[in-house]
Design a protein around this motif. Structure first.
Motif, mmCIF file in Angstrom:
data_model
loop_
_atom_site.group_PDB
_atom_site.id
_atom_site.type_symbol
_atom_site.label_atom_id
_atom_site.label_comp_id
_atom_site.label_asym_id
_atom_site.label_seq_id
_atom_site.Cartn_x
_atom_site.Cartn_y
_atom_site.Cartn_z
ATOM 1 N N GLY A 3 35.989 28.220 81.583
ATOM 2 C CA GLY A 3 36.764 27.719 80.466
ATOM 3 C C GLY A 3 35.894 27.363 79.271
ATOM 4 O O GLY A 3 34.662 27.281 79.353
ATOM 5 N N PHE A 4 36.532 27.157 78.171
ATOM 6 C CA PHE A 4 35.846 26.843 76.919
ATOM 7 C C PHE A 4 34.958 25.612 77.048
ATOM 8 O O PHE A 4 33.802 25.628 76.618
ATOM 9 N N ILE A 5 35.482 24.543 77.635
ATOM 10 C CA ILE A 5 34.714 23.300 77.731
ATOM 11 C C ILE A 5 33.460 23.506 78.571
ATOM 12 O O ILE A 5 32.372 23.036 78.215
ATOM 13 N N GLU A 6 33.580 24.223 79.674
ATOM 14 C CA GLU A 6 32.407 24.483 80.520
ATOM 15 C C GLU A 6 31.378 25.340 79.775
ATOM 16 O O GLU A 6 30.175 25.071 79.831
ATOM 17 N N GLN A 7 31.835 26.343 79.077
ATOM 18 C CA GLN A 7 30.918 27.181 78.296
ATOM 19 C C GLN A 7 30.209 26.353 77.215
ATOM 20 O O GLN A 7 29.017 26.520 76.973
ATOM 21 N N PHE A 8 30.949 25.464 76.578
ATOM 22 C CA PHE A 8 30.369 24.591 75.565
ATOM 23 C C PHE A 8 29.334 23.657 76.191
ATOM 24 O O PHE A 8 28.249 23.466 75.659
ATOM 25 N N TYR A 9 29.661 23.100 77.352
ATOM 26 C CA TYR A 9 28.761 22.186 78.066
ATOM 27 C C TYR A 9 27.434 22.869 78.379
ATOM 28 O O TYR A 9 26.366 22.289 78.211
ATOM 29 N N TYR A 10 27.482 24.097 78.839
ATOM 30 C CA TYR A 10 26.272 24.805 79.230
ATOM 31 C C TYR A 10 25.532 25.441 78.049
ATOM 32 O O TYR A 10 24.523 26.109 78.227
#
Length: 101
Positions: A3-10
């Motif tokens: 998801g977007f949030i996970e991609q942003f986190y990493y």
């Protein structure tokens, strides 16, 4: 795919990775700033050079904090739009044709 949030986190989404190649006005003005700073740095000495470099550094800090503030305010505004769109059903009038969704 994550998801977007996970991609942003990493760190896979970098909102600041932007260039100015298509903005000729901004590229020109950045060149003017750079040339002026290089010129003044080479011409000044002693206390005058120190004061000028302090000015340049302080300007960078103020601009960075201003950009951060704008980012936070814009992000909150977008989140408020999302919240109002998807969570709230409040409207000034009552729907007479069907039940509220």
């Amino acid at each position: 795919m994550s998801g977007f949030i996970e991609q942003f986190y990493y760190g896979n989404i970098e909102p600041q990775a932007r260039g100015i190649s298509t903005n000729k006005t901004m590229a020109k003005e950045l060149g003017v700033l750079n040339d002026a700073e290089e010129y003044l740095t080479s011409k000044l000495s002693g206390e005058e050079k120190k004061k000028f470099l302090n000015f340049v550094n302080a300007t960078s800090v103020v601009n960075g904090e201003t950009a951060l503030d704008s980012f936070i305010v814009g992000f909150r505004l977008g989140a408020a739009f999302t919240l109002d769109t998807f969570v709230s059903n409040d409207t000034p009038f009552t729907n007479l044709l069907k039940e509220d969704i």
